[in-house]
Design a protein around this motif. Structure first.
Motif, PDB file in Angstrom:
ATOM      1  N   ARG A  33       0.818  -1.225   0.000  1.00  0.00           N
ATOM      2  CA  ARG A  33       0.000   0.000   0.000  1.00  0.00           C
ATOM      3  C   ARG A  33       0.846   1.267   0.000  1.00  0.00           C
ATOM      4  NH1 ARG A  33      -5.207  -0.312   3.663  1.00  0.00           N
ATOM      5  NH2 ARG A  33      -4.690   1.879   3.499  1.00  0.00           N
ATOM      6  N   THR A  34       2.094   1.198   0.470  1.00  0.00           N
ATOM      7  CA  THR A  34       2.957   2.388   0.483  1.00  0.00           C
ATOM      8  C   THR A  34       3.462   2.730  -0.914  1.00  0.00           C
ATOM      9  OG1 THR A  34       5.064   1.225   0.810  1.00  0.00           O
ATOM     10  CG2 THR A  34       3.767   1.804   2.804  1.00  0.00           C
ATOM     11  N   ARG A  35       3.535   1.722  -1.782  1.00  0.00           N
ATOM     12  CA  ARG A  35       4.083   1.876  -3.138  1.00  0.00           C
ATOM     13  C   ARG A  35       5.555   2.321  -3.121  1.00  0.00           C
ATOM     14  NH1 ARG A  35      -0.199  -0.150  -5.165  1.00  0.00           N
ATOM     15  NH2 ARG A  35      -2.070   0.941  -5.753  1.00  0.00           N
ATOM     16  N   GLU A  36       6.235   2.120  -1.993  1.00  0.00           N
ATOM     17  CA  GLU A  36       7.640   2.488  -1.852  1.00  0.00           C
ATOM     18  C   GLU A  36       8.506   1.260  -2.103  1.00  0.00           C
ATOM     19  OE1 GLU A  36       8.511   4.456   1.841  1.00  0.00           O
ATOM     20  OE2 GLU A  36       6.610   5.567   1.759  1.00  0.00           O
TER      21      GLU A  36
END
Length: 158
Positions: A33-36
């Motif tokens: 969900r962070t897309r990091e």
């Protein structure tokens, strides 16, 4: 006395399988969900280790403890609830094995994106969707196994 130790080993194995699976799923979803990429790579690397150390070990020992427990108690492995449990165990494995490979690929894709400073590639998202979807039948099968083991219903297979 042996029967009690086998039952304890079997229950602990089931707990490790379910608990590690649920924990892995939670942390992978939260990292995704962070897309990091760097965070995803780190979490996915930890997940791969946890799957190897805990899930794989418990998955190998679970049928052994179940078999020994059934023999100790005098249950026939062809009893309906046991046979159905074994079938569901195979179903769980058929969804879990590809997930292990997918987790490794997700880790590698996230590492590559993090080291190059780029965004996650489209292939990452495709694999993640498969990983996510495969969790539903695997966890459903585990719930079914828990129900069968706790209720031991009379099931005629033939």
């Amino acid at each position: 006395m042996l029967e009690q130790w086998l039952l304890l080993a079997h229950v602990i194995g089931a707990t490790v399988l379910f608990g590690t699976g649920a924990g892995i799923a939670f942390f992978m979803v939260m990292a995704h969900r962070t897309r990091e990429p760097a965070l995803i790579a780190h979490v996915a690397a930890t997940v791969v280790i946890a799957d190897t150390v805990f899930t794989a070990t418990a998955a190998l020992l679970q049928p052994v403890s179940g078999y020994l427990l059934a023999r100790s108690i005098g249950w026939d492995l062809s009893e309906g609830w046991i046979a159905l449990s074994l079938l569901l165990y195979v179903v769980t494995g058929l969804f879990w094995l590809p997930v292990v490979w997918i987790q490794i690929r997700l880790r590698d894709l996230a590492r590559a994106a993090a080291s190059s400073g780029s965004a996650l590639p489209p292939h990452y998202y495709s694999l993640y969707r498969i990983w996510f979807v495969f969790g539903f039948p695997a966890f459903s099968a585990v719930f079914g196994i828990f129900w069968l083991m706790l209720t031991k219903p009379s099931i005629a297979l033939f």
